[in-house]
Every structure is written in structure tokens, then in C-alpha cells.
Scaffold this motif. Sequence first.
Motif, PDB file in Angstrom:
ATOM      1  N   LYS A 165      -3.296   2.254  -3.995  1.00  0.00           N
ATOM      2  CA  LYS A 165      -3.492   1.588  -2.704  1.00  0.00           C
ATOM      3  C   LYS A 165      -2.619   0.352  -2.591  1.00  0.00           C
ATOM      4  O   LYS A 165      -2.065   0.067  -1.534  1.00  0.00           O
ATOM      5  CB  LYS A 165      -4.970   1.239  -2.518  1.00  0.00           C
ATOM      6  CG  LYS A 165      -5.818   2.480  -2.256  1.00  0.00           C
ATOM      7  CD  LYS A 165      -7.294   2.158  -2.249  1.00  0.00           C
ATOM      8  CE  LYS A 165      -8.124   3.369  -1.845  1.00  0.00           C
ATOM      9  NZ  LYS A 165      -9.566   3.132  -2.031  1.00  0.00           N
ATOM     10  N   HIS A 166      -2.499  -0.388  -3.698  1.00  0.00           N
ATOM     11  CA  HIS A 166      -1.643  -1.575  -3.664  1.00  0.00           C
ATOM     12  C   HIS A 166      -0.202  -1.192  -3.343  1.00  0.00           C
ATOM     13  O   HIS A 166       0.475  -1.879  -2.581  1.00  0.00           O
ATOM     14  CB  HIS A 166      -1.706  -2.323  -5.000  1.00  0.00           C
ATOM     15  CG  HIS A 166      -0.654  -3.380  -5.135  1.00  0.00           C
ATOM     16  ND1 HIS A 166       0.490  -3.216  -5.874  1.00  0.00           N
ATOM     17  CD2 HIS A 166      -0.552  -4.599  -4.552  1.00  0.00           C
ATOM     18  CE1 HIS A 166       1.238  -4.301  -5.757  1.00  0.00           C
ATOM     19  NE2 HIS A 166       0.627  -5.147  -4.973  1.00  0.00           N
ATOM     20  N   GLU A 167       0.260  -0.089  -3.909  1.00  0.00           N
ATOM     21  CA  GLU A 167       1.642   0.329  -3.656  1.00  0.00           C
ATOM     22  C   GLU A 167       1.853   0.730  -2.201  1.00  0.00           C
ATOM     23  O   GLU A 167       2.891   0.479  -1.610  1.00  0.00           O
ATOM     24  CB  GLU A 167       2.024   1.492  -4.593  1.00  0.00           C
ATOM     25  CG  GLU A 167       2.353   0.994  -5.987  1.00  0.00           C
ATOM     26  CD  GLU A 167       2.513   2.122  -7.009  1.00  0.00           C
ATOM     27  OE1 GLU A 167       2.559   3.307  -6.602  1.00  0.00           O
ATOM     28  OE2 GLU A 167       2.579   1.796  -8.206  1.00  0.00           O
ATOM     29  N   LEU A 168       0.824   1.354  -1.637  1.00  0.00           N
ATOM     30  CA  LEU A 168       0.934   1.936  -0.302  1.00  0.00           C
ATOM     31  C   LEU A 168       0.749   0.922   0.822  1.00  0.00           C
ATOM     32  O   LEU A 168       1.318   1.079   1.904  1.00  0.00           O
ATOM     33  CB  LEU A 168      -0.182   2.979  -0.196  1.00  0.00           C
ATOM     34  CG  LEU A 168       0.003   4.240   0.611  1.00  0.00           C
ATOM     35  CD1 LEU A 168       1.202   5.008   0.086  1.00  0.00           C
ATOM     36  CD2 LEU A 168      -1.266   5.107   0.466  1.00  0.00           C
ATOM     37  N   LEU A 169      -0.043  -0.092   0.577  1.00  0.00           N
ATOM     38  CA  LEU A 169      -0.557  -0.935   1.677  1.00  0.00           C
ATOM     39  C   LEU A 169       0.154  -2.292   1.756  1.00  0.00           C
ATOM     40  O   LEU A 169       0.880  -2.669   0.837  1.00  0.00           O
ATOM     41  CB  LEU A 169      -2.068  -1.106   1.496  1.00  0.00           C
ATOM     42  CG  LEU A 169      -2.859   0.169   1.822  1.00  0.00           C
ATOM     43  CD1 LEU A 169      -4.256   0.124   1.223  1.00  0.00           C
ATOM     44  CD2 LEU A 169      -2.938   0.384   3.334  1.00  0.00           C
ATOM     45  N   PRO A 170      -0.031  -3.009   2.855  1.00  0.00           N
ATOM     46  CA  PRO A 170       0.666  -4.293   3.048  1.00  0.00           C
ATOM     47  C   PRO A 170       0.444  -5.253   1.887  1.00  0.00           C
ATOM     48  O   PRO A 170      -0.630  -5.282   1.276  1.00  0.00           O
ATOM     49  CB  PRO A 170       0.028  -4.841   4.337  1.00  0.00           C
ATOM     50  CG  PRO A 170      -0.473  -3.654   5.067  1.00  0.00           C
ATOM     51  CD  PRO A 170      -0.867  -2.657   4.021  1.00  0.00           C
ATOM     52  N   LYS A 171       1.478  -6.032   1.604  1.00  0.00           N
ATOM     53  CA  LYS A 171       1.468  -6.854   0.393  1.00  0.00           C
ATOM     54  C   LYS A 171       0.692  -8.156   0.542  1.00  0.00           C
ATOM     55  O   LYS A 171       0.496  -8.870  -0.428  1.00  0.00           O
ATOM     56  CB  LYS A 171       2.912  -7.128  -0.062  1.00  0.00           C
ATOM     57  CG  LYS A 171       3.641  -5.856  -0.516  1.00  0.00           C
ATOM     58  CD  LYS A 171       2.933  -5.206  -1.721  1.00  0.00           C
ATOM     59  CE  LYS A 171       3.486  -3.826  -2.057  1.00  0.00           C
ATOM     60  NZ  LYS A 171       2.860  -2.712  -1.308  1.00  0.00           N
TER      61      LYS A 171
END
Length: 221
Positions: free
Chosen positions: A53-59
Motif C-alpha cells: 500500500k505504501h508503494e501504491l499510495l500517495p507519499k
Amino acid sequence: MIQERLHNVLDSLTPGCRLVAVSKYHPAEAILACYKEGQRVFGESHEQEIRQKHELLPKDIEWHFIGHLQTNKVKYIAPYIDMVEACDSLKLMKEIEKQAAKNGRVIKVLLELHIAEEESKYGLSLDDCRQLLADGEWRDMKHVSICGLMMMASNTDDEEQIRREFTVAADFFDEVKAEYFADDDNFRERSWGMSSDFKIAMQCRSTMVRVGTYIFGERQY
Ligand SMILES: *Cc1c(COP(=O)(O)O)cnc(C)c1O
């Protein structure tokens, strides 16, 4: 639906209390729906799931690791995790310090208390927590910021019992705040309250409620 329930929770927050939206076992789209409404803090409890999810979603999402964290998993989340909510041993804290240092970061942690009557392998007893703080090793950790306490009340319909447990935690917060963190503004969080009991938690001085099912519905295992 998700948006509406998110706003229900946000509208009911007492002043000084924030929401950690617990998104474990829900897809990235569900998180994005909340993100678009302005929610930035999300809680997860599995290393692989949060990584994806961290890779996919806004930082600019603040990820909180809310579940039990094994020491051998710390290195995977250390590059991006904002807060480890369930720190329940010196060993885990030392590993967080080590991995945060490697990444040139400071990672926030909460000390997890075990107050509920039910059996659980996790969480510090009040005396273990006193011992950990008295021991003082944490004072040398420059990459760990102890920001407060976290706990879960017993899973029961007995509201008075839940209230008693939250109150024990809130009083214990005052004790350790006065003894160890009186001059430390970072030590301010009382993380208690989930879908079934967050309204009681807020009456018992919670500053952070961790709400999943109420917003996202039943988890999709
Ligand atoms: C899953 C979980 C929550 C959220 O529980 P809900 O009942 O879905 O609101 C909160 N805290 C922790 C530690 C959890 O593991």
C-alpha cells in the motif's frame, strides 16, 4: 458509504483527538477514498500489506503500524513508517532505534500496555512499563521518539469495565508523564478506542482513536 462513515467519525471526535483509519485487509481504493476526503493517517498491522500500500499510495500518508511487530520485520518498514504504536519490549525498541538510524530517520513509538482482563501475549504490564522506563536505556536512543501509550480494552459489552480499563491507562499516562516526560512535548498521545468503544475512549482522554470496521465495513480476509 466509506466517505459518509469517515465523516461520521471525524465529526464525533472530541477536540484534541485524531483519527487513525485502520485499513488492514481493505484495498488501496478504500484508503484513497478517505485520502480524497482529507484523511492522512492510516493504521495497518501486516508488513507485506503495508509495504504494498505504501508503494501504491500517495507519499504524504502517515502510516502507523498498529499490530504486533516482530523485530525481524522492523527493517522493512523503517524507511517510511511514521509511528510504531505497539512497542512492547526494549528489544523491539532497540531494533527500531537501529533501523531508524540506518535510514537517518526518527521513528515515533507508543508503549503498548496490557490492561485488559483477557489473555494476550502482547503489551507491557504497568510494572513492566515502569521497569522499562526506569531502566533508562531509551534515553540514549536518538532515533526513537516515545510519544505516549497505546492499549486495547477487553472485548466485552460491559461498558463500565471498558471505561475502567481506559481510565487505568489514562491515569498511568499521567504518572509516567510526570515522572519521565514532564518537559517532553512529544510525549502526549493516548491511543485507545476502536470501532466498538471509541466514544467511551474519548471520554477517557484518548488523543488517538484507531477505527477500522466502522468506516470500512467488515474486513476482507
Ligand atoms: C484492527 C485493529 C483496530 C481496529 O479495529 P476495528 O474494530 O475494526 O475498529 C484497532 N487497533 C488495533 C491494534 C487493531 O489491530
